[in-house]
Design a protein around this motif. Structure first.
Motif, PDB file in Angstrom:
ATOM      1  N   LYS A 181       0.835  -1.199   0.000  1.00  0.00           N
ATOM      2  CA  LYS A 181       0.000   0.000   0.000  1.00  0.00           C
ATOM      3  C   LYS A 181       0.875   1.257   0.000  1.00  0.00           C
ATOM      4  O   LYS A 181       0.611   2.201  -0.725  1.00  0.00           O
ATOM      5  CB  LYS A 181      -0.913   0.004   1.224  1.00  0.00           C
ATOM      6  N   HIS A 182       1.943   1.254   0.813  1.00  0.00           N
ATOM      7  CA  HIS A 182       2.847   2.411   0.855  1.00  0.00           C
ATOM      8  C   HIS A 182       3.530   2.596  -0.497  1.00  0.00           C
ATOM      9  O   HIS A 182       3.662   3.722  -0.976  1.00  0.00           O
ATOM     10  CB  HIS A 182       3.895   2.244   1.954  1.00  0.00           C
ATOM     11  N   ALA A 183       3.950   1.511  -1.101  1.00  0.00           N
ATOM     12  CA  ALA A 183       4.626   1.608  -2.393  1.00  0.00           C
ATOM     13  C   ALA A 183       3.669   2.146  -3.455  1.00  0.00           C
ATOM     14  O   ALA A 183       4.068   2.955  -4.298  1.00  0.00           O
ATOM     15  CB  ALA A 183       5.165   0.242  -2.801  1.00  0.00           C
ATOM     16  N   ASP A 184       2.422   1.700  -3.419  1.00  0.00           N
ATOM     17  CA  ASP A 184       1.435   2.196  -4.380  1.00  0.00           C
ATOM     18  C   ASP A 184       1.211   3.693  -4.204  1.00  0.00           C
ATOM     19  O   ASP A 184       1.136   4.438  -5.176  1.00  0.00           O
ATOM     20  CB  ASP A 184       0.093   1.477  -4.202  1.00  0.00           C
ATOM     21  N   ILE A 185       1.099   4.123  -2.963  1.00  0.00           N
ATOM     22  CA  ILE A 185       0.839   5.537  -2.688  1.00  0.00           C
ATOM     23  C   ILE A 185       2.041   6.383  -3.093  1.00  0.00           C
ATOM     24  O   ILE A 185       1.902   7.442  -3.686  1.00  0.00           O
ATOM     25  CB  ILE A 185       0.486   5.752  -1.207  1.00  0.00           C
ATOM     26  N   ARG A 186       3.232   5.906  -2.788  1.00  0.00           N
ATOM     27  CA  ARG A 186       4.438   6.675  -3.115  1.00  0.00           C
ATOM     28  C   ARG A 186       4.663   6.781  -4.622  1.00  0.00           C
ATOM     29  O   ARG A 186       5.286   7.720  -5.086  1.00  0.00           O
ATOM     30  CB  ARG A 186       5.664   6.044  -2.460  1.00  0.00           C
ATOM     31  N   GLY A 187       4.152   5.844  -5.380  1.00  0.00           N
ATOM     32  CA  GLY A 187       4.331   5.852  -6.824  1.00  0.00           C
ATOM     33  C   GLY A 187       3.416   6.822  -7.547  1.00  0.00           C
ATOM     34  O   GLY A 187       3.565   7.037  -8.742  1.00  0.00           O
ATOM     35  N   LYS A 188       2.460   7.401  -6.836  1.00  0.00           N
ATOM     36  CA  LYS A 188       1.506   8.301  -7.476  1.00  0.00           C
ATOM     37  C   LYS A 188       2.036   9.731  -7.505  1.00  0.00           C
ATOM     38  O   LYS A 188       2.861  10.122  -6.698  1.00  0.00           O
ATOM     39  CB  LYS A 188       0.175   8.271  -6.723  1.00  0.00           C
ATOM     40  N   THR A 189       1.507  10.504  -8.456  1.00  0.00           N
ATOM     41  CA  THR A 189       1.874  11.906  -8.552  1.00  0.00           C
ATOM     42  C   THR A 189       1.095  12.699  -7.505  1.00  0.00           C
ATOM     43  O   THR A 189       0.083  12.222  -6.991  1.00  0.00           O
ATOM     44  CB  THR A 189       1.534  12.459  -9.953  1.00  0.00           C
ATOM     45  N   PRO A 190       1.542  13.904  -7.179  1.00  0.00           N
ATOM     46  CA  PRO A 190       0.807  14.721  -6.205  1.00  0.00           C
ATOM     47  C   PRO A 190      -0.651  14.973  -6.603  1.00  0.00           C
ATOM     48  O   PRO A 190      -1.527  14.987  -5.737  1.00  0.00           O
ATOM     49  CB  PRO A 190       1.603  16.023  -6.162  1.00  0.00           C
ATOM     50  N   ASP A 191      -0.913  15.133  -7.900  1.00  0.00           N
ATOM     51  CA  ASP A 191      -2.300  15.337  -8.346  1.00  0.00           C
ATOM     52  C   ASP A 191      -3.152  14.095  -8.086  1.00  0.00           C
ATOM     53  O   ASP A 191      -4.299  14.194  -7.659  1.00  0.00           O
ATOM     54  CB  ASP A 191      -2.353  15.698  -9.826  1.00  0.00           C
ATOM     55  N   LEU A 229      -2.579  11.900  -5.791  1.00  0.00           N
ATOM     56  CA  LEU A 229      -2.732  11.801  -4.337  1.00  0.00           C
ATOM     57  C   LEU A 229      -3.822  12.739  -3.831  1.00  0.00           C
ATOM     58  O   LEU A 229      -4.595  12.379  -2.942  1.00  0.00           O
ATOM     59  CB  LEU A 229      -1.407  12.101  -3.631  1.00  0.00           C
ATOM     60  N   LYS A 230      -3.889  13.930  -4.425  1.00  0.00           N
ATOM     61  CA  LYS A 230      -4.934  14.875  -4.020  1.00  0.00           C
ATOM     62  C   LYS A 230      -6.315  14.345  -4.386  1.00  0.00           C
ATOM     63  O   LYS A 230      -7.264  14.497  -3.617  1.00  0.00           O
ATOM     64  CB  LYS A 230      -4.686  16.247  -4.661  1.00  0.00           C
ATOM     65  N   ASP A 231      -6.418  13.710  -5.549  1.00  0.00           N
ATOM     66  CA  ASP A 231      -7.690  13.106  -5.950  1.00  0.00           C
ATOM     67  C   ASP A 231      -8.080  11.972  -5.007  1.00  0.00           C
ATOM     68  O   ASP A 231      -9.236  11.838  -4.607  1.00  0.00           O
ATOM     69  CB  ASP A 231      -7.618  12.572  -7.384  1.00  0.00           C
ATOM     70  N   GLN A 232      -7.081  11.151  -4.647  1.00  0.00           N
ATOM     71  CA  GLN A 232      -7.334  10.050  -3.725  1.00  0.00           C
ATOM     72  C   GLN A 232      -7.755  10.587  -2.360  1.00  0.00           C
ATOM     73  O   GLN A 232      -8.673  10.065  -1.732  1.00  0.00           O
ATOM     74  CB  GLN A 232      -6.093   9.173  -3.580  1.00  0.00           C
ATOM     75  N   LEU A 233      -7.102  11.654  -1.919  1.00  0.00           N
ATOM     76  CA  LEU A 233      -7.432  12.267  -0.637  1.00  0.00           C
ATOM     77  C   LEU A 233      -8.866  12.790  -0.643  1.00  0.00           C
ATOM     78  O   LEU A 233      -9.605  12.602   0.325  1.00  0.00           O
ATOM     79  CB  LEU A 233      -6.451  13.402  -0.325  1.00  0.00           C
ATOM     80  N   LEU A 234      -9.261  13.412  -1.734  1.00  0.00           N
ATOM     81  CA  LEU A 234     -10.626  13.907  -1.858  1.00  0.00           C
ATOM     82  C   LEU A 234     -11.640  12.760  -1.767  1.00  0.00           C
ATOM     83  O   LEU A 234     -12.651  12.857  -1.068  1.00  0.00           O
ATOM     84  CB  LEU A 234     -10.797  14.662  -3.174  1.00  0.00           C
ATOM     85  N   GLY A 235     -11.350  11.668  -2.448  1.00  0.00           N
ATOM     86  CA  GLY A 235     -12.226  10.497  -2.399  1.00  0.00           C
ATOM     87  C   GLY A 235     -12.317   9.910  -1.000  1.00  0.00           C
ATOM     88  O   GLY A 235     -13.395   9.505  -0.543  1.00  0.00           O
ATOM     89  N   LEU A 236     -11.182   9.863  -0.298  1.00  0.00           N
ATOM     90  CA  LEU A 236     -11.170   9.339   1.067  1.00  0.00           C
ATOM     91  C   LEU A 236     -11.947  10.241   2.019  1.00  0.00           C
ATOM     92  O   LEU A 236     -12.656   9.758   2.904  1.00  0.00           O
ATOM     93  CB  LEU A 236      -9.727   9.172   1.562  1.00  0.00           C
ATOM     94  N   LYS A 237     -11.830  11.543   1.823  1.00  0.00           N
ATOM     95  CA  LYS A 237     -12.581  12.488   2.661  1.00  0.00           C
ATOM     96  C   LYS A 237     -14.087  12.314   2.454  1.00  0.00           C
ATOM     97  O   LYS A 237     -14.860  12.371   3.407  1.00  0.00           O
ATOM     98  CB  LYS A 237     -12.175  13.934   2.360  1.00  0.00           C
ATOM     99  N   LYS A 238     -14.494  12.105   1.194  1.00  0.00           N
ATOM    100  CA  LYS A 238     -15.913  11.881   0.908  1.00  0.00           C
ATOM    101  C   LYS A 238     -16.388  10.583   1.559  1.00  0.00           C
ATOM    102  O   LYS A 238     -17.480  10.528   2.131  1.00  0.00           O
ATOM    103  CB  LYS A 238     -16.156  11.836  -0.601  1.00  0.00           C
ATOM    104  N   ARG A 269      -1.895   8.577   5.819  1.00  0.00           N
ATOM    105  CA  ARG A 269      -0.803   8.113   4.950  1.00  0.00           C
ATOM    106  C   ARG A 269      -0.645   9.028   3.739  1.00  0.00           C
ATOM    107  O   ARG A 269       0.460   9.436   3.394  1.00  0.00           O
ATOM    108  CB  ARG A 269      -1.100   6.700   4.458  1.00  0.00           C
ATOM    109  N   VAL A 270      -1.759   9.327   3.089  1.00  0.00           N
ATOM    110  CA  VAL A 270      -1.711  10.158   1.882  1.00  0.00           C
ATOM    111  C   VAL A 270      -1.202  11.556   2.226  1.00  0.00           C
ATOM    112  O   VAL A 270      -0.356  12.110   1.513  1.00  0.00           O
ATOM    113  CB  VAL A 270      -3.103  10.221   1.210  1.00  0.00           C
TER     114      VAL A 270
END
Length: 81
Positions: free
Chosen positions: A19-29, A31-40, A69-70
């Motif tokens: 999970k950490h490796a997957d998250i670290r491999g993403k771009t900041p944009d 990650l921001k999209d993922q963060l928005l989805g998690l907040k929802k 994490r994100v």
């Protein structure tokens, strides 16, 4: 007397590493999209808990930790610039 310590199961530790490796491999944009989805999702889970329709109470904790994490990795990427 020797004290016994609990060790993390191999599967759980491996899942976190992946999970950490997957998250670290993403771009900041991404990650921001993922963060928005998690907040929802967190909002929806809180709403379900308030109306007593929450099926998986443990998911609240999982989502909160994923958000952390994100945010941590976003902060690390911002500091690296």
């Amino acid at each position: 007397m020797a004290t016994k310590t609990k060790k993390a199961s191999g599967k759980a530790a491996d899942a976190k590493a992946v999970k950490h490796a997957d998250i670290r491999g993403k771009t900041p944009d991404e990650l921001k999209d993922q963060l928005l989805g998690l907040k929802k999702e967190q909002f929806n889970l809180r709403f379900q808990r308030a109306t007593q329709q929450l099926e998986k109470p443990a998911r609240v904790r999982e989502v909160r930790r994923e958000i952390a994490r994100v945010k941590t990795i976003l902060g690390e990427k911002a500091a690296a610039k």
